[in-house]
Scaffold this motif. Structure first.
Motif, PDB file in Angstrom:
ATOM      1  N   GLY A  11       7.484  -5.872   8.779  1.00 29.46           N
ATOM      2  CA  GLY A  11       7.188  -5.928   7.354  1.00 29.46           C
ATOM      3  C   GLY A  11       5.737  -5.577   7.061  1.00 29.46           C
ATOM      4  N   LEU A  12       4.824  -6.017   7.915  1.00 30.55           N
ATOM      5  CA  LEU A  12       3.410  -5.686   7.743  1.00 30.55           C
ATOM      6  C   LEU A  12       3.186  -4.174   7.858  1.00 30.55           C
ATOM      7  N   LEU A  13       3.896  -3.545   8.788  1.00 32.92           N
ATOM      8  CA  LEU A  13       3.765  -2.094   8.955  1.00 32.92           C
ATOM      9  C   LEU A  13       4.280  -1.353   7.726  1.00 32.92           C
ATOM     10  N   LEU A  14       5.440  -1.753   7.211  1.00 34.25           N
ATOM     11  CA  LEU A  14       5.988  -1.100   6.016  1.00 34.25           C
ATOM     12  C   LEU A  14       5.055  -1.258   4.827  1.00 34.25           C
ATOM     13  N   SER A  15       4.462  -2.440   4.691  1.00 33.01           N
ATOM     14  CA  SER A  15       3.523  -2.683   3.599  1.00 33.01           C
ATOM     15  C   SER A  15       2.314  -1.763   3.704  1.00 33.01           C
ATOM     16  N   ALA A  16       1.807  -1.567   4.921  1.00 31.97           N
ATOM     17  CA  ALA A  16       0.652  -0.694   5.121  1.00 31.97           C
ATOM     18  C   ALA A  16       0.985   0.749   4.759  1.00 31.97           C
ATOM     19  N   LEU A  17       2.181   1.199   5.114  1.00 39.28           N
ATOM     20  CA  LEU A  17       2.584   2.563   4.773  1.00 39.28           C
ATOM     21  C   LEU A  17       2.700   2.741   3.261  1.00 39.28           C
ATOM     22  N   ARG A  18       3.274   1.743   2.590  1.00 38.07           N
ATOM     23  CA  ARG A  18       3.380   1.818   1.122  1.00 38.07           C
ATOM     24  C   ARG A  18       2.005   1.884   0.484  1.00 38.07           C
ATOM     25  N   ASP A  19       1.067   1.117   1.018  1.00 36.62           N
ATOM     26  CA  ASP A  19      -0.284   1.094   0.459  1.00 36.62           C
ATOM     27  C   ASP A  19      -0.970   2.453   0.558  1.00 36.62           C
ATOM     28  N   ARG A  20      -0.543   3.282   1.497  1.00 36.09           N
ATOM     29  CA  ARG A  20      -1.116   4.621   1.653  1.00 36.09           C
ATOM     30  C   ARG A  20      -0.262   5.689   0.983  1.00 36.09           C
ATOM     31  N   GLY A  21       0.676   5.270   0.144  1.00 38.37           N
ATOM     32  CA  GLY A  21       1.477   6.222  -0.620  1.00 38.37           C
ATOM     33  C   GLY A  21       2.578   6.889   0.166  1.00 38.37           C
ATOM     34  N   LEU A  22       3.022   6.252   1.248  1.00 36.60           N
ATOM     35  CA  LEU A  22       4.102   6.807   2.053  1.00 36.60           C
ATOM     36  C   LEU A  22       5.387   6.011   1.830  1.00 36.60           C
ATOM     37  N   GLY A  23       6.463   6.725   1.570  1.00 31.09           N
ATOM     38  CA  GLY A  23       7.772   6.102   1.484  1.00 31.09           C
ATOM     39  C   GLY A  23       8.503   6.303   2.794  1.00 31.09           C
ATOM     40  N   VAL A  24       9.437   5.426   3.109  1.00 33.51           N
ATOM     41  CA  VAL A  24      10.107   5.513   4.404  1.00 33.51           C
ATOM     42  C   VAL A  24      11.617   5.577   4.235  1.00 33.51           C
TER      43      VAL A  24
END
Length: 227
Positions: A11-24
């Motif tokens: 969950g921490l990794l997904l949050s970091a990606l969202r914060d950089r404007g990346l969707g997964v």
């Protein structure tokens, strides 16, 4: 180290990606070995991913980042219980350790690592013509992207695989080799000692920064590859 579960870490990794404007998309988890758990996602620029998921496009021809988090579950468990908890699993109590020294974790033990592979869409490679000078320019631009982005990571690599066409060349105009597989790879290590939620968030923020910047770097490389 505060107690962590592998799903909290994911969950921490997904949050970091969202914060950089990346969707997964294509979230996947599993085991590589009895004590190794991995969590893998394919990340795109969120605005482009929104267009795809709206149904306006069938296929997204954009750079993507394959982000894989590998966790050593033995290290995770030991970090959670600490050396005090570890002694309950040992026949010899800590107070009876030869020399009286307390148990300590080896500083070289890794909790895990984050692997990032950023690649262009297959269409961009399929549309390329075999041309030695353009091939060399592509390799040079990819190396610059890797150097610029890789300052936040522990390992940086550029991968280029060639495909042989009927005529022409990669470095030799008599041969016809074009890039059929291109990727820029980054790895960030996660040490066991001193890693809690805050430290994990810092590692994942650096990983997300590398992924986002490399995606844009890959886009700029191919946009400037028309000469």
């Amino acid at each position: 180290m505060a107690e962590l579960t592998r799903h909290q870490i994911g969950g921490l990794l997904l949050s970091a990606l969202r914060d950089r404007g990346l969707g997964v998309r294509d979230l996947f988890e599993g085991r590589q070995e009895p004590l190794s758990w991995f969590f893998r996602v394919l990340a795109y620029d969120q605005s482009e991913l929104d267009i795809l998921e709206s149904g306006a496009l069938d296929t997204l021809h954009a750079p993507s980042a394959m982000v894989e988090l590998s966790i050593d579950e033995m290290a995770l468990g030991l970090g959670n219980i600490g050396t005090e908890g570890l002694t309950t699993y040992l026949l010899q109590p800590k107070s009876e350790v030869p020399g009286g020294d307390p148990l300590e974790f080896d500083p070289e033990v890794m909790l895990g690592c984050v692997h990032i592979d950023v690649a262009p869409p297959a269409l961009w490679l399929d549309e390329r013509e075999s041309n030695p000078s353009r091939n060399d320019a592509l390799a040079s631009r990819l190396s610059r992207v890797a150097q610029d982005v890789g300052a936040v990571s522990d390992t940086v690599e550029v991968h280029i695989e060639g495909a042989l066409d009927p005529e022409g060349g990669w470095n030799d105009p008599r041969e016809n080799v074009r890039p059929a597989g291109v990727a820029v790879h980054f790895t960030l290590d996660i040490p066991l000692i001193g890693t809690g939620k805050r430290e994990l968030a810092d590692v994942f923020a650096r990983a997300a920064e590398a992924a986002a910047d490399a995606v844009e770097g890959m886009r700029s490389v191919f946009r400037g590859d028309g000469e």
